[in-house]
Design a protein around this motif. Sequence first.
Motif, PDB file in Angstrom:
ATOM      1  N   LYS A  99      -0.090   1.921  10.002  1.00 58.25           N
ATOM      2  CA  LYS A  99       0.269   2.259   8.622  1.00 58.25           C
ATOM      3  C   LYS A  99      -0.719   3.281   8.098  1.00 58.25           C
ATOM      4  N   ASP A 100      -0.202   4.217   7.316  1.00 60.61           N
ATOM      5  CA  ASP A 100      -1.122   5.154   6.675  1.00 60.61           C
ATOM      6  C   ASP A 100      -0.927   5.090   5.164  1.00 60.61           C
ATOM      7  N   VAL A 101      -1.563   6.016   4.480  1.00 65.28           N
ATOM      8  CA  VAL A 101      -1.514   5.986   3.014  1.00 65.28           C
ATOM      9  C   VAL A 101      -0.075   6.159   2.509  1.00 65.28           C
ATOM     10  N   ILE A 102       0.744   6.879   3.286  1.00 59.42           N
ATOM     11  CA  ILE A 102       2.146   7.079   2.877  1.00 59.42           C
ATOM     12  C   ILE A 102       2.914   5.755   2.948  1.00 59.42           C
ATOM     13  N   SER A 103       2.644   4.962   4.021  1.00 57.17           N
ATOM     14  CA  SER A 103       3.341   3.681   4.154  1.00 57.17           C
ATOM     15  C   SER A 103       2.995   2.771   2.975  1.00 57.17           C
ATOM     16  N   TRP A 104       1.685   2.692   2.681  1.00 54.25           N
ATOM     17  CA  TRP A 104       1.243   1.828   1.589  1.00 54.25           C
ATOM     18  C   TRP A 104       1.827   2.286   0.255  1.00 54.25           C
ATOM     19  N   THR A 105       1.802   3.604   0.040  1.00 53.98           N
ATOM     20  CA  THR A 105       2.348   4.123  -1.214  1.00 53.98           C
ATOM     21  C   THR A 105       3.841   3.826  -1.300  1.00 53.98           C
ATOM     22  N   GLY A 106       4.511   3.918  -0.133  1.00 52.69           N
ATOM     23  CA  GLY A 106       5.943   3.615  -0.091  1.00 52.69           C
ATOM     24  C   GLY A 106       6.206   2.177  -0.501  1.00 52.69           C
ATOM     25  N   LEU A 107       5.362   1.262  -0.013  1.00 58.55           N
ATOM     26  CA  LEU A 107       5.518  -0.155  -0.356  1.00 58.55           C
ATOM     27  C   LEU A 107       5.306  -0.366  -1.861  1.00 58.55           C
ATOM     28  N   LEU A 108       4.251   0.273  -2.368  1.00 64.34           N
ATOM     29  CA  LEU A 108       3.943   0.185  -3.798  1.00 64.34           C
ATOM     30  C   LEU A 108       5.135   0.682  -4.624  1.00 64.34           C
ATOM     31  N   ASN A 109       5.657   1.818  -4.188  1.00 67.81           N
ATOM     32  CA  ASN A 109       6.795   2.422  -4.866  1.00 67.81           C
ATOM     33  C   ASN A 109       7.998   1.486  -4.858  1.00 67.81           C
ATOM     34  N   GLY A 110       8.176   0.786  -3.699  1.00 68.39           N
ATOM     35  CA  GLY A 110       9.278  -0.170  -3.571  1.00 68.39           C
ATOM     36  C   GLY A 110       9.174  -1.261  -4.627  1.00 68.39           C
ATOM     37  N   TYR A 111       7.973  -1.845  -4.783  1.00 66.89           N
ATOM     38  CA  TYR A 111       7.789  -2.886  -5.795  1.00 66.89           C
ATOM     39  C   TYR A 111       8.101  -2.333  -7.186  1.00 66.89           C
ATOM     40  N   MET A 112       7.653  -1.115  -7.451  1.00 59.10           N
ATOM     41  CA  MET A 112       7.915  -0.500  -8.757  1.00 59.10           C
ATOM     42  C   MET A 112       9.410  -0.320  -8.968  1.00 59.10           C
ATOM     43  N   GLU A 113      10.099   0.160  -7.923  1.00 61.70           N
ATOM     44  CA  GLU A 113      11.544   0.398  -8.039  1.00 61.70           C
ATOM     45  C   GLU A 113      12.292  -0.884  -8.376  1.00 61.70           C
ATOM     46  N   PHE A 114      11.792  -2.012  -7.838  1.00 63.23           N
ATOM     47  CA  PHE A 114      12.479  -3.279  -8.102  1.00 63.23           C
ATOM     48  C   PHE A 114      11.903  -3.986  -9.326  1.00 63.23           C
ATOM     49  N   GLY A 115      11.085  -3.263 -10.072  1.00 66.37           N
ATOM     50  CA  GLY A 115      10.587  -3.796 -11.341  1.00 66.37           C
ATOM     51  C   GLY A 115       9.475  -4.823 -11.203  1.00 66.37           C
ATOM     52  N   LEU A 116       8.865  -4.915 -10.006  1.00 60.57           N
ATOM     53  CA  LEU A 116       7.807  -5.912  -9.790  1.00 60.57           C
ATOM     54  C   LEU A 116       6.437  -5.251  -9.946  1.00 60.57           C
ATOM     55  N   VAL A 117       6.114  -4.942 -11.184  1.00 64.31           N
ATOM     56  CA  VAL A 117       4.926  -4.141 -11.458  1.00 64.31           C
ATOM     57  C   VAL A 117       3.645  -4.841 -11.009  1.00 64.31           C
ATOM     58  N   ASP A 118       3.571  -6.157 -11.295  1.00 65.28           N
ATOM     59  CA  ASP A 118       2.353  -6.883 -10.926  1.00 65.28           C
ATOM     60  C   ASP A 118       2.098  -6.820  -9.429  1.00 65.28           C
ATOM     61  N   MET A 119       3.169  -7.005  -8.651  1.00 66.13           N
ATOM     62  CA  MET A 119       3.007  -6.995  -7.210  1.00 66.13           C
ATOM     63  C   MET A 119       2.686  -5.588  -6.712  1.00 66.13           C
ATOM     64  N   ALA A 120       3.233  -4.577  -7.370  1.00 64.63           N
ATOM     65  CA  ALA A 120       2.902  -3.206  -7.010  1.00 64.63           C
ATOM     66  C   ALA A 120       1.408  -2.969  -7.206  1.00 64.63           C
ATOM     67  N   MET A 121       0.890  -3.508  -8.309  1.00 68.55           N
ATOM     68  CA  MET A 121      -0.534  -3.316  -8.586  1.00 68.55           C
ATOM     69  C   MET A 121      -1.401  -4.080  -7.596  1.00 68.55           C
ATOM     70  N   ASP A 122      -0.848  -5.198  -7.121  1.00 71.18           N
ATOM     71  CA  ASP A 122      -1.551  -5.959  -6.092  1.00 71.18           C
ATOM     72  C   ASP A 122      -1.674  -5.112  -4.827  1.00 71.18           C
ATOM     73  N   VAL A 123      -0.591  -4.416  -4.477  1.00 70.75           N
ATOM     74  CA  VAL A 123      -0.628  -3.505  -3.324  1.00 70.75           C
ATOM     75  C   VAL A 123      -1.667  -2.423  -3.551  1.00 70.75           C
ATOM     76  N   PHE A 124      -1.661  -1.890  -4.781  1.00 74.47           N
ATOM     77  CA  PHE A 124      -2.613  -0.832  -5.113  1.00 74.47           C
ATOM     78  C   PHE A 124      -4.052  -1.295  -4.860  1.00 74.47           C
ATOM     79  N   ASP A 125      -4.339  -2.528  -5.287  1.00 77.38           N
ATOM     80  CA  ASP A 125      -5.691  -3.046  -5.102  1.00 77.38           C
ATOM     81  C   ASP A 125      -6.037  -3.270  -3.627  1.00 77.38           C
ATOM     82  N   ARG A 126      -5.023  -3.631  -2.832  1.00 80.68           N
ATOM     83  CA  ARG A 126      -5.278  -3.956  -1.422  1.00 80.68           C
ATOM     84  C   ARG A 126      -5.312  -2.734  -0.518  1.00 80.68           C
ATOM     85  N   MET A 127      -4.823  -1.591  -0.997  1.00 79.72           N
ATOM     86  CA  MET A 127      -4.706  -0.402  -0.151  1.00 79.72           C
ATOM     87  C   MET A 127      -6.054   0.065   0.377  1.00 79.72           C
TER      88      MET A 127
END
Length: 630
Positions: free
Chosen positions: A75-103
């Motif tokens: 996985k690279d930074v694009i994969s992680w950003t893609g995952l973060l973006n996915g959470y945002m797209e589905f309205g799961l902001v908290d989980m997106a931010m969790d990804v952000f912190d773990r990246m």
Amino acid sequence: MRDSGVGADRFSLSALLAAAAEGFGLHEGAAVHALSLKSGLEMDLSVGNALVGFYAEHGHSIEDVVDVFERMSAKDVISWTGLLNGYMEFGLVDMAMDVFDRMPVRNFVTYNAVLTGFNHNKEGVRVTFARKSGLRGLGLFKQMLEDGLEISDVTVTGVLNACAIAAERKMSEQVQAFAIKCGCGSTPWIDAALIDMCIKCGRSGDAHLLFEKWRHEESFHIAWNSLLAASFRDGEYEKALSTFLKMFRSNDVQFIDEFILTTVLGACGALGFAEFGKQMHCFAAKSGLLSAQGVGNAIISMYGKCGALETAVNVFKRMPCRDLVSWNALITSHLLHRQGDEILDLWSQMERLPIKPDSVTFLLVISSCSYTSSNSADKCRELFLSMSSIYGIEPAVEHYAAFVHVLGCWGHFEEAEQLIGKMPFKPSALVWRSLLDSCNRQPNMTMRRLAMRHLLALEPQDPSTYVLASNLYSESARWQCSESTRLKMREKGMRKIPARSWTFHGNSIHSFFARDRSHPQSKDIYAGLDVLILECMKAGYEPDTTFVLHDVEEYQKRHFLMYHSVKLAAMYGLLMSGHGETIRVVKNVRMCGDCHSFLEYTSAATGKEILVRDSAGFHIFRGGKCSCRG
Ligand SMILES: [Zn+2]
Ligand SMILES: [Zn+2]
């Protein structure tokens, strides 16, 4: 490509997926996914990234995205950003931010994804949450500057939006200065975001200044749109309409597009401004904009909210094609008139159509079961259960609250209590409020107290809870408690949302607060009201002072009660209305029981029809009776 015998490689697969995300649907993308599985390329970094991106846009659920992400070996930074973006797209902001912190690593694309995600999710979320996410967005922006990351137009638009959500006036001035200094190139979108931010941060004057200096002639409608939409979203409908009227009268009508018209129709509906709404309907017909689906839907909704149910139904019937929004708008119109039977009838029509109901439809139809002519608790239960079992929609807290209301209204309190106990989340204030509200239909002191206790514990800061509690204690003659609640309220410096009523005359809005004397004709209004009150009292009307919350003497209480805003607005309507004309009043909160009873007597005494829309729906007073009393 496969037919010609050329093997799929990682580049062609990624390109295909990117194309699928752009233009095609889930079906094509899933086919490419299958192909990548077969060719063993799914694990490939670029193919995996493309798949993550594809499912973020087109997946059924976030699981589709997470599945691919977890299977990727590298996985690279694009994969992680893609995952973060996915959470945002589905309205799961908290989980997106969790990804952000773990990246492990972040770049400017990551930051932009977060900023865009915050804005993407800002509508329809609770205010406190929105503010928090706005502040978080601003924090991220600071971090980007400190890390020396590239600042693009997307970043600037994002930070302007974040500041707008946070509604930080001081900060907004700094951000604006920065946007000018950084020379990111002023695009219409940045300028529009600037206008929006100024309005949200209480800098309405600066917003108009920016609007007047608008530099992009070809995209003038964007400026109008953001000015209108910002005032509209903040509930400043009058401002939105007066902005629009300026444009409409200056004959710059070529700027009016589908979106502007939809917004304006929305404002007419929110205000209950039927006359102007009708003019907009005519304009839509003349300009050819009527055929736009969004405009048609907005017209149905506008008539429904203005109390012209029949017209709303006619517009709906004449529509060349109806989508889910049209159905939802029609059902809402019926719900405002508490026509439960009609709604269940519409629902059975809908069931036979290929239209798939959404969670809004369910909320409306479930709510309608409180207003049917006979006990429809069974039907409601069936509807509620079918949501997840047949339609795959998980009931949200709003659906539970509506169901609780229905159960309470038909006296099934035991089941209501069980339902609250079984909810998959902590019952919110909304649920207890619904239970409390249903006790108005089916008096039940135990349930009232139960709901009240929970409300006070959950929303001790909410002024309306205090008002409720104070009322409840007063009703049960526990004056001591009532007094202490009021004292507490005053200590905390809380005030109710000021109740306001308005009516229409001569294409303008006449608005009143309680005991308001600012209207130019207030002398006539008060004199007329005093005469009318005496008239009604002769017919048997008795002012009910339990609806007054002020700590004053009885005679003063009467005085407060007599000049509630809805009485003032109705009186003005009566003074100005011609023979046989219906008086229309809109109130921002629920009218009190005394105003309700007064208007019943008034409709008998004057022989006029009075239509009031308050936060609970329509009341049509005619010949001494209100439509809401069955
Ligand atoms: Zn009142
Ligand atoms: Zn009523």
